[in-house]
Design a protein around this motif. Structure first.
Motif, PDB file in Angstrom:
ATOM      1  N   GLY A  56       0.806  -1.208   0.000  1.00 46.05           N
ATOM      2  CA  GLY A  56       0.000   0.000   0.000  1.00 46.05           C
ATOM      3  C   GLY A  56       0.840   1.260   0.000  1.00 46.05           C
ATOM      4  O   GLY A  56       0.533   2.227  -0.710  1.00 46.05           O
ATOM      5  N   ALA A  77       2.211   1.858  -3.398  1.00 45.74           N
ATOM      6  CA  ALA A  77       1.175   1.979  -4.440  1.00 45.74           C
ATOM      7  C   ALA A  77       1.415   0.991  -5.577  1.00 45.74           C
ATOM      8  O   ALA A  77       1.037   1.243  -6.716  1.00 45.74           O
ATOM      9  CB  ALA A  77       1.099   3.402  -4.973  1.00 45.74           C
ATOM     10  N   ASP A 101      -6.707  -0.529  -3.556  1.00 44.02           N
ATOM     11  CA  ASP A 101      -6.090   0.466  -4.427  1.00 44.02           C
ATOM     12  C   ASP A 101      -6.394   0.178  -5.890  1.00 44.02           C
ATOM     13  O   ASP A 101      -6.591   1.101  -6.687  1.00 44.02           O
ATOM     14  CB  ASP A 101      -4.575   0.505  -4.217  1.00 44.02           C
ATOM     15  CG  ASP A 101      -4.179   1.229  -2.944  1.00 44.02           C
ATOM     16  OD1 ASP A 101      -5.022   1.970  -2.390  1.00 44.02           O
ATOM     17  OD2 ASP A 101      -3.031   1.048  -2.492  1.00 44.02           O
TER      18      ASP A 101
END
Length: 227
Positions: free
Chosen positions: A34, A37, A89
């Motif tokens: 996370g 990304a 995401d």
């Protein structure tokens, strides 16, 4: 270096720190994915090396479990290459790339898709990939009877540009067979609403002018290289 500007070495250190490359960080694999990304995952096992270099105490089973439990996914995103990203995401990121994927599809495959209604193609592929995971070869073979005059490989590649797809295990699992690259509709794999498309595809016509090649470092506007 001035008080309001970083020197080259400071910028270098800041970039390495942001990428968790100065010291091994006390983070979980999910936290690191996370934070970053996403990690490049075109080579199926590359994320294991990427996390091992960054995290204190990382073990391959941790990432293997995250992939199996669908907490992270492998999907085409930046530069249209496979990246490992947090599943949440992916749902947020994927719509941001659709307009660029549409452009790349037109530039690379329009000649082979003249006369194909891309919305109809996307719907047909979604119906198949919502039920089972298929490789591009398998998907092309199933789409071909509906468009017998068109190249099956181009039909499959078009679907992979138009739809939010994820690569499913065992590809990407440490110690498991990794040769079969099979895709499934993201919403079906995650048992959640698929990322909303940012634009509706139009019927294919004449080829669009080729766009400038995408180069690293990537940005949203430079993330369309097909690999």
């Amino acid at each position: 270096m001035t008080p309001d500007r970083l020197g080259l070495r400071a910028l270098n250190r800041a970039a390495l720190h942001r990428q968790l490359l100065l010291d091994r960080a006390p983070l979980t694999a999910l936290q690191a994915v996370g934070h970053l990304a996403g990690l490049q995952a075109q080579a199926p096992l590359a994320p294991y090396v990427g996390l091992w270099t960054r995290l204190a105490g990382f073990r391959h089973q941790e990432l293997k479990d995250l992939i199996s439990e669908r907490a992270v996914v492998r999907a085409h995103l930046m530069r249209n290459t496979v990246h490992l990203v947090d599943a949440r995401d992916f749902v947020r990121f994927r719509p941001l790339f659709q307009a660029l994927l549409d452009q790349r599809l037109a530039g690379n495959f329009a000649r082979n898709l003249v006369g194909v209604d891309l919305a109809e193609l996307a719907a047909a592929a979604a119906a198949l990939l919502g039920e089972t995971a298929l490789t591009r070869v398998e998907l092309g073979a199933r789409l071909a009877p509906r468009w017998p005059e068109h190249d099956p490989a181009s039909l499959a590649y078009a679907a992979s540009h138009l739809l939010p797809l994820v690569q499913v295990p065992p590809r990407g699992l440490w110690g498991e067979p990794n040769s079969r690259a099979a895709f499934m509709l993201a919403g079906a794999w995650l048992n959640a609403p698929a990322p909303a498309p940012a634009s509706a595809p139009a019927p294919a016509s004449a080829p669009a002018p080729a766009s400038a090649p995408a180069l690293a470092p990537a940005s949203v506007s430079r993330s369309t290289m097909l690999e």
